[in-house]
Design a protein around this motif. Structure first.
Motif, PDB file in Angstrom:
ATOM      1  N   GLY A 117     -13.347  -5.934   6.704  1.00  0.00           N
ATOM      2  CA  GLY A 117     -11.925  -6.469   6.359  1.00  0.00           C
ATOM      3  C   GLY A 117     -10.445  -6.795   7.327  1.00  0.00           C
ATOM      4  O   GLY A 117     -10.106  -7.071   6.889  1.00  0.00           O
ATOM      5  N   GLU A 118     -10.866  -6.519   8.374  1.00  0.00           N
ATOM      6  CA  GLU A 118     -10.729  -7.795   9.561  1.00  0.00           C
ATOM      7  C   GLU A 118     -10.553  -9.001   9.732  1.00  0.00           C
ATOM      8  O   GLU A 118      -9.253  -9.829  10.075  1.00  0.00           O
ATOM      9  N   ARG A 119     -12.115  -9.177   9.428  1.00  0.00           N
ATOM     10  CA  ARG A 119     -11.947 -10.423   9.786  1.00  0.00           C
ATOM     11  C   ARG A 119     -11.275 -10.971   8.870  1.00  0.00           C
ATOM     12  O   ARG A 119     -10.992 -12.663   8.690  1.00  0.00           O
ATOM     13  N   ALA A 120     -11.171 -10.292   6.938  1.00  0.00           N
ATOM     14  CA  ALA A 120     -10.339 -11.218   5.520  1.00  0.00           C
ATOM     15  C   ALA A 120      -8.925 -11.256   6.530  1.00  0.00           C
ATOM     16  O   ALA A 120      -8.799 -12.472   6.157  1.00  0.00           O
ATOM     17  N   ALA A 121      -8.792 -10.558   7.000  1.00  0.00           N
ATOM     18  CA  ALA A 121      -6.999 -10.105   6.783  1.00  0.00           C
ATOM     19  C   ALA A 121      -6.255 -10.673   8.161  1.00  0.00           C
ATOM     20  O   ALA A 121      -5.727 -12.290   7.665  1.00  0.00           O
ATOM     21  N   PHE A 122      -7.606 -11.245   8.752  1.00  0.00           N
ATOM     22  CA  PHE A 122      -7.736 -12.344  10.201  1.00  0.00           C
ATOM     23  C   PHE A 122      -7.234 -13.790   9.421  1.00  0.00           C
ATOM     24  O   PHE A 122      -6.308 -14.966   9.829  1.00  0.00           O
ATOM     25  N   GLU A 123      -8.854 -13.876   8.643  1.00  0.00           N
ATOM     26  CA  GLU A 123      -8.601 -15.279   8.100  1.00  0.00           C
ATOM     27  C   GLU A 123      -7.345 -15.612   6.800  1.00  0.00           C
ATOM     28  O   GLU A 123      -6.830 -16.883   6.760  1.00  0.00           O
ATOM     29  N   TYR A 124      -7.535 -14.344   6.182  1.00  0.00           N
ATOM     30  CA  TYR A 124      -5.774 -15.028   5.204  1.00  0.00           C
ATOM     31  C   TYR A 124      -4.866 -15.190   6.315  1.00  0.00           C
ATOM     32  O   TYR A 124      -3.891 -16.091   5.319  1.00  0.00           O
ATOM     33  N   GLU A 125      -4.032 -14.363   6.839  1.00  0.00           N
ATOM     34  CA  GLU A 125      -2.840 -15.101   7.500  1.00  0.00           C
ATOM     35  C   GLU A 125      -3.726 -15.844   8.965  1.00  0.00           C
ATOM     36  O   GLU A 125      -2.005 -16.907   8.829  1.00  0.00           O
ATOM     37  N   SER A 126      -4.446 -16.537   9.035  1.00  0.00           N
ATOM     38  CA  SER A 126      -5.038 -17.832   9.955  1.00  0.00           C
ATOM     39  C   SER A 126      -4.464 -18.660   8.804  1.00  0.00           C
ATOM     40  O   SER A 126      -3.966 -19.672   9.025  1.00  0.00           O
ATOM     41  N   ARG A 127      -5.101 -19.025   7.675  1.00  0.00           N
ATOM     42  CA  ARG A 127      -4.920 -19.918   6.309  1.00  0.00           C
ATOM     43  C   ARG A 127      -3.169 -19.294   6.342  1.00  0.00           C
ATOM     44  O   ARG A 127      -2.199 -20.779   6.518  1.00  0.00           O
ATOM     45  N   LYS A 128      -2.270 -18.436   6.601  1.00  0.00           N
ATOM     46  CA  LYS A 128      -0.887 -18.594   5.154  1.00  0.00           C
ATOM     47  C   LYS A 128      -0.054 -19.456   7.129  1.00  0.00           C
ATOM     48  O   LYS A 128       1.190 -20.032   6.922  1.00  0.00           O
ATOM     49  N   PHE A 129      -0.467 -18.920   8.351  1.00  0.00           N
ATOM     50  CA  PHE A 129       0.142 -20.097   9.118  1.00  0.00           C
ATOM     51  C   PHE A 129      -0.122 -21.323   9.698  1.00  0.00           C
ATOM     52  O   PHE A 129       0.150 -22.277   9.955  1.00  0.00           O
ATOM     53  N   ALA A 130      -1.625 -21.486   9.050  1.00  0.00           N
ATOM     54  CA  ALA A 130      -1.870 -23.084   9.634  1.00  0.00           C
ATOM     55  C   ALA A 130      -1.252 -24.134   8.444  1.00  0.00           C
ATOM     56  O   ALA A 130      -0.636 -24.693   8.544  1.00  0.00           O
ATOM     57  N   LYS A 131      -0.891 -23.825   6.870  1.00  0.00           N
ATOM     58  CA  LYS A 131       0.003 -24.054   5.445  1.00  0.00           C
ATOM     59  C   LYS A 131       1.517 -24.230   6.378  1.00  0.00           C
ATOM     60  O   LYS A 131       2.152 -25.348   6.707  1.00  0.00           O
ATOM     61  N   LEU A 132       1.637 -23.303   7.351  1.00  0.00           N
ATOM     62  CA  LEU A 132       3.379 -23.087   7.501  1.00  0.00           C
ATOM     63  C   LEU A 132       3.320 -24.580   8.973  1.00  0.00           C
ATOM     64  O   LEU A 132       4.601 -25.026   9.144  1.00  0.00           O
ATOM     65  N   GLN A 133       2.395 -24.255   9.655  1.00  0.00           N
ATOM     66  CA  GLN A 133       2.449 -25.177  10.798  1.00  0.00           C
ATOM     67  C   GLN A 133       2.077 -26.941  10.465  1.00  0.00           C
ATOM     68  O   GLN A 133       2.063 -27.972  10.987  1.00  0.00           O
ATOM     69  N   GLY A 134       1.379 -27.119   9.257  1.00  0.00           N
ATOM     70  CA  GLY A 134       0.572 -28.420   8.213  1.00  0.00           C
ATOM     71  C   GLY A 134      -0.717 -28.193   9.590  1.00  0.00           C
ATOM     72  O   GLY A 134      -0.789 -29.569   9.665  1.00  0.00           O
ATOM     73  N   TYR A 135      -0.900 -27.474   9.974  1.00  0.00           N
ATOM     74  CA  TYR A 135      -2.684 -27.480  10.912  1.00  0.00           C
ATOM     75  C   TYR A 135      -3.375 -28.225   9.165  1.00  0.00           C
ATOM     76  O   TYR A 135      -3.354 -27.513   8.551  1.00  0.00           O
ATOM     77  N   GLU A 136      -4.693 -29.261   9.428  1.00  0.00           N
ATOM     78  CA  GLU A 136      -6.024 -29.568   8.606  1.00  0.00           C
ATOM     79  C   GLU A 136      -7.220 -28.640   8.754  1.00  0.00           C
ATOM     80  O   GLU A 136      -6.981 -28.779  10.755  1.00  0.00           O
ATOM     81  N   ILE A 137      -7.152 -27.560   8.279  1.00  0.00           N
ATOM     82  CA  ILE A 137      -8.539 -26.738   8.812  1.00  0.00           C
ATOM     83  C   ILE A 137      -9.584 -27.126   7.807  1.00  0.00           C
ATOM     84  O   ILE A 137      -9.278 -26.956   6.945  1.00  0.00           O
ATOM     85  N   ASP A 138     -10.622 -26.644   8.683  1.00  0.00           N
ATOM     86  CA  ASP A 138     -12.145 -27.212   8.172  1.00  0.00           C
ATOM     87  C   ASP A 138     -12.952 -25.671   7.605  1.00  0.00           C
ATOM     88  O   ASP A 138     -13.035 -25.286   8.418  1.00  0.00           O
ATOM     89  N   TRP A 139     -12.001 -24.940   6.688  1.00  0.00           N
ATOM     90  CA  TRP A 139     -12.223 -23.696   6.467  1.00  0.00           C
ATOM     91  C   TRP A 139     -13.612 -23.384   6.379  1.00  0.00           C
ATOM     92  O   TRP A 139     -14.110 -21.729   7.270  1.00  0.00           O
ATOM     93  N   ASP A 140     -14.794 -24.003   5.371  1.00  0.00           N
ATOM     94  CA  ASP A 140     -15.976 -24.071   5.614  1.00  0.00           C
ATOM     95  C   ASP A 140     -16.636 -23.412   6.970  1.00  0.00           C
ATOM     96  O   ASP A 140     -17.365 -22.621   6.900  1.00  0.00           O
ATOM     97  N   SER A 141     -15.925 -24.354   8.058  1.00  0.00           N
ATOM     98  CA  SER A 141     -16.876 -23.945   9.298  1.00  0.00           C
ATOM     99  C   SER A 141     -15.932 -23.224  10.007  1.00  0.00           C
ATOM    100  O   SER A 141     -17.006 -21.945  10.803  1.00  0.00           O
ATOM    101  N   VAL A 142     -15.089 -22.670   9.465  1.00  0.00           N
ATOM    102  CA  VAL A 142     -14.253 -21.625  10.656  1.00  0.00           C
ATOM    103  C   VAL A 142     -15.251 -20.361   9.998  1.00  0.00           C
ATOM    104  O   VAL A 142     -15.478 -19.264  10.808  1.00  0.00           O
ATOM    105  N   ALA A 143     -15.661 -20.195   8.303  1.00  0.00           N
ATOM    106  CA  ALA A 143     -16.333 -19.069   7.928  1.00  0.00           C
ATOM    107  C   ALA A 143     -17.504 -19.210   8.263  1.00  0.00           C
ATOM    108  O   ALA A 143     -17.508 -17.767   8.581  1.00  0.00           O
ATOM    109  N   ARG A 144     -18.350 -19.845   8.956  1.00  0.00           N
ATOM    110  CA  ARG A 144     -19.277 -19.767   9.809  1.00  0.00           C
ATOM    111  C   ARG A 144     -19.497 -19.399  11.290  1.00  0.00           C
ATOM    112  O   ARG A 144     -20.504 -18.679  11.728  1.00  0.00           O
ATOM    113  N   LEU A 145     -18.002 -19.156  11.809  1.00  0.00           N
ATOM    114  CA  LEU A 145     -18.223 -18.779  12.953  1.00  0.00           C
ATOM    115  C   LEU A 145     -18.202 -17.120  12.813  1.00  0.00           C
ATOM    116  O   LEU A 145     -17.920 -16.673  11.992  1.00  0.00           O
ATOM    117  N   ASP A 146     -19.354 -17.041  14.024  1.00  0.00           N
ATOM    118  CA  ASP A 146     -18.956 -15.494  14.296  1.00  0.00           C
ATOM    119  C   ASP A 146     -17.617 -15.151  15.020  1.00  0.00           C
ATOM    120  O   ASP A 146     -17.228 -15.573  15.226  1.00  0.00           O
TER     121      ASP A 146
END
Length: 201
Positions: A117-146
């Motif tokens: 739940g903590e990991r999911a909440a963090f990734e959800y907030e990160s996606r919103k933040f990245a979209k707001l800032q105009g960042y291009e993120i490889d979310w598949d790579s992010v999902a593989r990080l410990d």
């Protein structure tokens, strides 16, 4: 332990992560040369304000020079690999052009993990933040990080002010750091990204 320090606002390092630095000031070129001749260690710590010789924050991170390039004019490009956070005990009186401190290493918690739940909440907030800032993120790579690499990595590169980045560095464990990151992204997301970085000061 005795540490040579590179006090640099906004430059945060975490154990296991990397920080590239371009060293051009004579005093810090001397510091790198000294480190290369000894144990290759340099301690990153933020000053409390940008003025010369100002007081330092209480916590920083020791890094080992893992890669180095030297230019003909004596400048260095180095890559620091974080080894351990440390707590400042006192600044030493020295004759070297660079500052030195006495510090104690901080023992890091082992095998830290977030709940699903903590990991999911963090990734959800990160996606919103990245979209707001105009960042291009490889979310598949992010999902593989410990969890540790993800939270500390975002903490190191996040576009927050010095006080916010310091608060993240000083967080006692991964869960507290994750919660603080989410709060910062939520807070920053309420403002106008063209007005500059979020501040806790």
């Amino acid at each position: 332990m005795r540490l040579s320090i590179f006090p640099l606002t906004g430059a945060i390092l975490y154990p296991g992560l990397h920080l590239p630095l371009h060293i051009f000031e004579p005093r810090y070129r001397a510091m790198v040369g000294d480190a290369l001749a000894r144990d290759r260690r340099i301690a990153m710590i933020q000053p409390s304000d940008p003025d010369e010789g100002t007081a330092l924050f209480d916590v920083g991170c020791v890094g080992r020079i893992s890669e180095v390039e030297t230019s003909e004019d004596g400048r260095y490009n180095i890559l620091l690999t974080g080894e351990s956070r440390f707590r400042l005990l006192r600044e030493l009186e020295v004759t070297t052009p660079f500052r030195q401190i006495e510090a104690e290493l901080i023992e890091e918690p082992e095998d830290e993990m977030l709940t699903l739940g903590e990991r999911a909440a963090f990734e959800y907030e990160s996606r919103k933040f990245a979209k707001l800032q105009g960042y291009e993120i490889d979310w598949d790579s992010v999902a593989r990080l410990d969890d540790v690499s993800l939270i500390n990595g975002v903490s190191q590169i996040a576009p927050f002010d010095a006080a916010a980045k310091q608060a993240l560095l000083e967080a006692p464990n991964l869960r507290v750091r994750c919660d603080l990151l989410v709060q910062l992204m939520e807070f920053f997301g309420k403002g106008d990204p063209d007005e500059g970085n979020v501040t806790l000061q």
